[in-house]
Design a protein around this motif. Sequence first.
Motif, mmCIF file in Angstrom:
data_model
loop_
_atom_site.group_PDB
_atom_site.id
_atom_site.type_symbol
_atom_site.label_atom_id
_atom_site.label_comp_id
_atom_site.label_asym_id
_atom_site.label_seq_id
_atom_site.Cartn_x
_atom_site.Cartn_y
_atom_site.Cartn_z
ATOM 1 N N TYR A 167 -2.357 1.044 -6.477
ATOM 2 C CA TYR A 167 -1.051 1.342 -5.891
ATOM 3 C C TYR A 167 -0.273 2.279 -6.807
ATOM 4 O O TYR A 167 -0.290 2.132 -8.022
ATOM 5 N N VAL A 168 0.430 3.229 -6.213
ATOM 6 C CA VAL A 168 1.277 4.141 -6.974
ATOM 7 C C VAL A 168 2.694 4.013 -6.437
ATOM 8 O O VAL A 168 2.919 4.141 -5.237
ATOM 9 N N VAL A 169 3.648 3.737 -7.328
ATOM 10 C CA VAL A 169 5.041 3.502 -6.958
ATOM 11 C C VAL A 169 5.901 4.482 -7.736
ATOM 12 O O VAL A 169 5.636 4.762 -8.906
ATOM 13 N N THR A 170 6.938 5.013 -7.123
ATOM 14 C CA THR A 170 7.818 5.982 -7.782
ATOM 15 C C THR A 170 9.243 5.463 -7.824
ATOM 16 O O THR A 170 9.760 4.964 -6.814
ATOM 17 N N MET A 171 9.898 5.593 -8.985
ATOM 18 C CA MET A 171 11.302 5.236 -9.109
ATOM 19 C C MET A 171 12.136 6.446 -8.705
ATOM 20 O O MET A 171 12.158 7.474 -9.396
ATOM 21 N N VAL B 133 0.986 3.568 -11.844
ATOM 22 C CA VAL B 133 -0.239 3.237 -11.129
ATOM 23 C C VAL B 133 -0.617 1.807 -11.485
ATOM 24 O O VAL B 133 -0.815 1.483 -12.663
ATOM 25 N N PHE B 134 -0.694 0.941 -10.470
ATOM 26 C CA PHE B 134 -1.047 -0.456 -10.662
ATOM 27 C C PHE B 134 -2.389 -0.741 -9.980
ATOM 28 O O PHE B 134 -2.714 -0.139 -8.956
ATOM 29 N N GLU B 135 -3.122 -1.702 -10.533
ATOM 30 C CA GLU B 135 -4.353 -2.179 -9.901
ATOM 31 C C GLU B 135 -4.244 -3.671 -9.644
ATOM 32 O O GLU B 135 -3.812 -4.432 -10.528
ATOM 33 N N ALA B 136 -4.605 -4.095 -8.433
ATOM 34 C CA ALA B 136 -4.611 -5.517 -8.087
ATOM 35 C C ALA B 136 -5.888 -6.144 -8.642
ATOM 36 O O ALA B 136 -6.959 -5.945 -8.088
ATOM 37 N N VAL B 137 -5.757 -6.886 -9.750
ATOM 38 C CA VAL B 137 -6.954 -7.464 -10.375
ATOM 39 C C VAL B 137 -7.293 -8.832 -9.800
ATOM 40 O O VAL B 137 -8.423 -9.305 -9.941
ATOM 41 N N THR B 138 -6.331 -9.497 -9.195
ATOM 42 C CA THR B 138 -6.614 -10.708 -8.421
ATOM 43 C C THR B 138 -5.790 -10.651 -7.143
ATOM 44 O O THR B 138 -4.748 -9.995 -7.084
ATOM 45 N N SER B 139 -6.251 -11.340 -6.114
ATOM 46 C CA SER B 139 -5.525 -11.343 -4.848
ATOM 47 C C SER B 139 -5.914 -12.579 -4.057
ATOM 48 O O SER B 139 -7.086 -12.958 -4.019
ATOM 49 N N HIS B 140 -4.931 -13.209 -3.446
ATOM 50 C CA HIS B 140 -5.194 -14.376 -2.598
ATOM 51 C C HIS B 140 -4.115 -14.451 -1.523
ATOM 52 O O HIS B 140 -3.050 -13.829 -1.647
ATOM 53 N N PRO B 141 -4.369 -15.177 -0.432
ATOM 54 C CA PRO B 141 -3.353 -15.297 0.618
ATOM 55 C C PRO B 141 -2.065 -15.917 0.078
ATOM 56 O O PRO B 141 -2.103 -16.870 -0.707
ATOM 57 N N THR B 142 -0.938 -15.341 0.461
ATOM 58 C CA THR B 142 0.345 -15.932 0.070
ATOM 59 C C THR B 142 0.443 -17.361 0.584
ATOM 60 O O THR B 142 0.931 -18.256 -0.104
ATOM 61 N N ASP B 143 -0.019 -17.587 1.799
ATOM 62 C CA ASP B 143 -0.190 -18.939 2.326
ATOM 63 C C ASP B 143 -1.630 -19.346 2.033
ATOM 64 O O ASP B 143 -2.565 -18.869 2.660
ATOM 65 N N LEU C 199 12.710 1.751 -5.837
ATOM 66 C CA LEU C 199 11.320 2.151 -5.939
ATOM 67 C C LEU C 199 10.864 2.578 -4.547
ATOM 68 O O LEU C 199 11.039 1.839 -3.581
ATOM 69 N N SER C 200 10.310 3.773 -4.446
ATOM 70 C CA SER C 200 9.893 4.274 -3.132
ATOM 71 C C SER C 200 8.449 3.908 -2.861
ATOM 72 O O SER C 200 7.602 3.955 -3.740
ATOM 73 N N LEU C 201 8.193 3.532 -1.615
ATOM 74 C CA LEU C 201 6.868 3.166 -1.155
ATOM 75 C C LEU C 201 6.469 4.112 -0.035
ATOM 76 O O LEU C 201 7.308 4.610 0.692
ATOM 77 N N GLY C 202 5.198 4.359 0.109
ATOM 78 C CA GLY C 202 4.708 5.193 1.201
ATOM 79 C C GLY C 202 3.423 4.620 1.718
ATOM 80 O O GLY C 202 3.073 3.482 1.426
ATOM 81 N N GLU C 203 2.684 5.378 2.492
ATOM 82 C CA GLU C 203 1.411 4.927 3.051
ATOM 83 C C GLU C 203 0.345 5.964 2.792
ATOM 84 O O GLU C 203 0.598 7.152 2.813
ATOM 85 N N LEU D 100 0.852 -1.176 0.000
ATOM 86 C CA LEU D 100 0.000 0.000 0.000
ATOM 87 C C LEU D 100 0.887 1.224 0.000
ATOM 88 O O LEU D 100 1.693 1.415 0.892
ATOM 89 N N VAL D 101 0.753 2.063 -1.020
ATOM 90 C CA VAL D 101 1.640 3.198 -1.158
ATOM 91 C C VAL D 101 0.844 4.474 -1.280
ATOM 92 O O VAL D 101 -0.280 4.479 -1.747
#
Length: 520
Positions: A491-495, A468-478, A501-505, A360-361
């Motif tokens: 999500y928005v990520v900056t190089m 700008v990315f969109e999570a089109v599918t999502s499931h538990p890693t486990d 790549l910088s992440l924020g909240e 989450l950025v």
Amino acid sequence: MELLDESDPSAVGGYPLLARLGEGGMGRVYLSRTVSGRPLALKTVRAEVGREPGFEERFTREIRNSDRVRSPWTTAVVDFSQAGHRPQWLATEYVAAPSLAEWVQRYGRLPEPCVMALAAELCGALGAVRAAGLAHRDVKPSNVLLGRRSPLLIDFGIARAAEDSRHTMTGGVIGSPGYLAPEQAGAGGSGAPGDVFSVAAVLVYAATGLGPFSHPGEEVSAAVLLYRIVHKEPNLAGVPEALVPVLRSCLAKDPRQRPTAAAVGALLERLGARTGGWPRLLPETLERDLAAREAQAHALVGASLPPPVPPAPGTAPAVPAPGSTAPAGGPPGRWLTGRTGRRLAGAGAAVLLAGAGTLLVRHLSGDGSGGASGGGTTGGAPSPTPTAAALPASWAGTWAGTGPGTPDADGVTRARTDRFAVTLTLHPALRGELTGKQVSKVTEKGTGRELGCTEALQLREVRGTSMVFEAVTSHPTDRTAAISCPEGNIYVVTMTDPATLSLGEEGAQSAGAPSALTRR
């Protein structure tokens, strides 16, 4: 909520304005949204107020204090204007709920079980304020929202550090007549004991429809109320019998004789009133009111969002990853704040981080240059127009980072974790195509359980150095974990350099996540 008119701007700080939520002496409050469609309450300041001597300092303090108190009973700061910017504004998460003042004026006093639950929740709120080293100093019915998951304490505009008892102006009275403590009414110092007094006065109002120093059918001046607060005993007729001795002790004239919020909370617990019980006790009328407000906000936000980007010609639409399942439990399509996690605690600790194990950025300004200052951004929501239609080749590859997790969390409002790892794998793609995946691994402290989520990412927009990315599918890693991983997050990520790549909240989400990913 009112529709906008010609006196309202269409946007402030890059955030679109959708409706007017309220208006007061300081300015107007609007319904707005983030680029991902998360509702916001955006407070603007009147020009004449912003020019008052010392206002800039007080407004900055409100922002700083609001951001310091992170709890299930407060709203998170999302963005705000830089110093010197006009108009001045503050954006917080929006809660579609009436204030206690609004509710009592419209429907009358709360039922006794609700009053008891409200008492426990507000003591929890005071504890969170105190833990942040603050005193609120303006607890009143209009500053208490009757939220669905918990009541919320809002408006930290005059809060100060707990050890600081100064007033905004020499000889001035801080707070609202009828609910402030005698030491405030007498122009003396105030702090945490004053908040306890004010909460008790608010609870009398919730139980009876009147403050403890007001009488039915009368209209009195602020001066009369201040006199009664200092010299008269409170009227507790109509207060639930079990609460009377508790509130009487909280309304003691001498602040040294009042119990602390923690002590009041312990007394209430012995009476059967505990934090966490509020959602089960909402009156049916309040449930309907909340549902109507939520539906209205959802409709306004949804109508303002741009249409989804269709897949590029010749590409297949995104489908769920093999074996993925629909979210089970928790609000679909949104990540969890501390408040949401707290209210799902009864479903198991794993649910506390449902959706929180995602990247989450914080969104950046439309030119992709960031512009963050002191926790805010100057441009607000990104421009809806992309500057390119493909992920640059320089972004392709694997990026990884590890955050500290939340080892000191209380295990109730937020799960205890000791590792928060994020791996982002990207490949070249056109706008609208799948461009990679993100895998979060979040380890619960003590149990070692995996609470992260894995998402397939679609490239939604390109803006210079920001994607700008969109999570089109999502499931538990486990895949065996009983947690919910919502889809549709943006999500928005900056190089920031070729290897980082910088992440924020955005707001209070993703506590303990890495702040940056580096090329692997």
